[in-house]
Design a protein around this motif. Structure first.
Motif, PDB file in Angstrom:
ATOM      1  N   GLY A  66      63.242 -11.832  33.752  1.00  0.00           N
ATOM      2  CA  GLY A  66      62.008 -12.202  33.035  1.00  0.00           C
ATOM      3  C   GLY A  66      60.910 -12.577  33.955  1.00  0.00           C
ATOM      4  O   GLY A  66      61.022 -12.105  35.198  1.00  0.00           O
ATOM      5  N   ALA A  67      60.123 -13.262  33.420  1.00  0.00           N
ATOM      6  CA  ALA A  67      59.119 -13.799  34.393  1.00  0.00           C
ATOM      7  C   ALA A  67      58.790 -15.293  34.241  1.00  0.00           C
ATOM      8  O   ALA A  67      58.901 -15.720  33.218  1.00  0.00           O
ATOM      9  CB  ALA A  67      57.571 -13.185  33.523  1.00  0.00           C
ATOM     10  N   ILE A  68      58.380 -15.977  35.365  1.00  0.00           N
ATOM     11  CA  ILE A  68      58.285 -17.295  35.528  1.00  0.00           C
ATOM     12  C   ILE A  68      57.151 -17.856  35.099  1.00  0.00           C
ATOM     13  O   ILE A  68      56.010 -17.397  35.213  1.00  0.00           O
ATOM     14  CB  ILE A  68      58.456 -17.539  36.859  1.00  0.00           C
ATOM     15  N   LEU A  69      57.002 -18.648  33.860  1.00  0.00           N
ATOM     16  CA  LEU A  69      55.854 -19.129  33.074  1.00  0.00           C
ATOM     17  C   LEU A  69      55.352 -20.478  33.772  1.00  0.00           C
ATOM     18  O   LEU A  69      54.141 -20.685  33.749  1.00  0.00           O
ATOM     19  CB  LEU A  69      56.085 -19.314  31.723  1.00  0.00           C
ATOM     20  N   ASP A  70      56.336 -21.095  34.472  1.00  0.00           N
ATOM     21  CA  ASP A  70      56.014 -22.328  34.844  1.00  0.00           C
ATOM     22  C   ASP A  70      57.062 -22.758  35.808  1.00  0.00           C
ATOM     23  O   ASP A  70      58.126 -22.781  35.707  1.00  0.00           O
ATOM     24  CB  ASP A  70      55.555 -23.351  33.792  1.00  0.00           C
ATOM     25  N   VAL A  71      56.521 -23.537  36.840  1.00  0.00           N
ATOM     26  CA  VAL A  71      57.633 -24.291  38.057  1.00  0.00           C
ATOM     27  C   VAL A  71      57.239 -25.637  37.624  1.00  0.00           C
ATOM     28  O   VAL A  71      55.958 -26.180  37.766  1.00  0.00           O
ATOM     29  CB  VAL A  71      57.155 -23.770  39.230  1.00  0.00           C
ATOM     30  N   LYS A  72      58.412 -26.482  37.562  1.00  0.00           N
ATOM     31  CA  LYS A  72      58.279 -27.974  36.999  1.00  0.00           C
ATOM     32  C   LYS A  72      58.574 -28.856  38.256  1.00  0.00           C
ATOM     33  O   LYS A  72      58.607 -30.042  38.015  1.00  0.00           O
ATOM     34  CB  LYS A  72      59.210 -28.307  36.007  1.00  0.00           C
ATOM     35  N   ALA A  73      58.838 -28.261  39.271  1.00  0.00           N
ATOM     36  CA  ALA A  73      59.035 -29.073  40.582  1.00  0.00           C
ATOM     37  C   ALA A  73      58.391 -28.452  41.632  1.00  0.00           C
ATOM     38  O   ALA A  73      58.075 -27.220  41.888  1.00  0.00           O
ATOM     39  CB  ALA A  73      60.703 -29.338  40.759  1.00  0.00           C
ATOM     40  N   GLN A  83      67.631 -31.911  34.728  1.00  0.00           N
ATOM     41  CA  GLN A  83      65.942 -31.985  34.470  1.00  0.00           C
ATOM     42  C   GLN A  83      65.558 -30.781  34.587  1.00  0.00           C
ATOM     43  O   GLN A  83      65.982 -29.604  35.277  1.00  0.00           O
ATOM     44  CB  GLN A  83      65.324 -32.636  36.067  1.00  0.00           C
ATOM     45  N   LEU A  84      64.507 -30.307  33.654  1.00  0.00           N
ATOM     46  CA  LEU A  84      63.849 -29.172  33.619  1.00  0.00           C
ATOM     47  C   LEU A  84      63.093 -28.635  35.014  1.00  0.00           C
ATOM     48  O   LEU A  84      62.240 -29.216  35.481  1.00  0.00           O
ATOM     49  CB  LEU A  84      62.713 -29.100  32.504  1.00  0.00           C
ATOM     50  N   LEU A  85      63.498 -27.512  35.510  1.00  0.00           N
ATOM     51  CA  LEU A  85      62.830 -26.942  36.776  1.00  0.00           C
ATOM     52  C   LEU A  85      61.933 -25.917  36.509  1.00  0.00           C
ATOM     53  O   LEU A  85      60.754 -25.601  37.224  1.00  0.00           O
ATOM     54  CB  LEU A  85      64.041 -26.349  37.613  1.00  0.00           C
TER      55      LEU A  85
END
Length: 126
Positions: A66-73, A83-85
């Motif tokens: 897939g494609a990374i939409l957001d990086v949360k750390a 925890q959401l990463l």
């Protein structure tokens, strides 16, 4: 009728009759050569605290392509198990990727907008 269906670089010959379907033959198809394009200037480079070849710690891997939409750390951040990463878009759906352990982020191998494959290492937590 016999149809040829391509799924994940494998070709399946499927025989379809009214009310049922049978796989007749499975073959592997060579993947087409990827088209390489220069990354847009707005995409940030992956963050690493150590060289990318040295993976010591707990790798967080992509469960699907897939494609990374957001990086949360970020590198150096303390994270807790669960925890959401990352948010990964796959098949037009947003999938959340969570930490599997408590620790400190030592490396991030991808950035927002990156394309990933199944089992690609996204992040390393120590």
């Amino acid at each position: 009728m016999i149809y040829v269906v391509n799924i994940n670089d494998k070709s399946y010959e499927v025989e379809v009759e009214k009310g049922k379907a049978n796989i007749v033959k499975t073959t592997t198809v060579a993947a087409p050569a990827p088209i390489v394009q220069a990354a847009p200037a707005a995409v940030a480079a992956p963050q690493t605290a150590a060289p990318a070849g040295n993976v010591s710690g707990e790798p967080i891997k992509s469960p699907m392509p897939g494609a990374i939409l957001d990086v949360k750390a970020s590198v150096g951040a303390t994270v807790k198990k669960g925890q959401l990463l990352f948010i990964l878009e796959a098949m037009k759906m947003e999938n959340e990727i969570f930490s599997t352990i408590d620790g400190v982020v030592s490396q991030i191998m991808v950035s927002k907008g990156s394309s990933v494959s199944t089992n690609d290492i996204l992040m390393v937590i120590q």
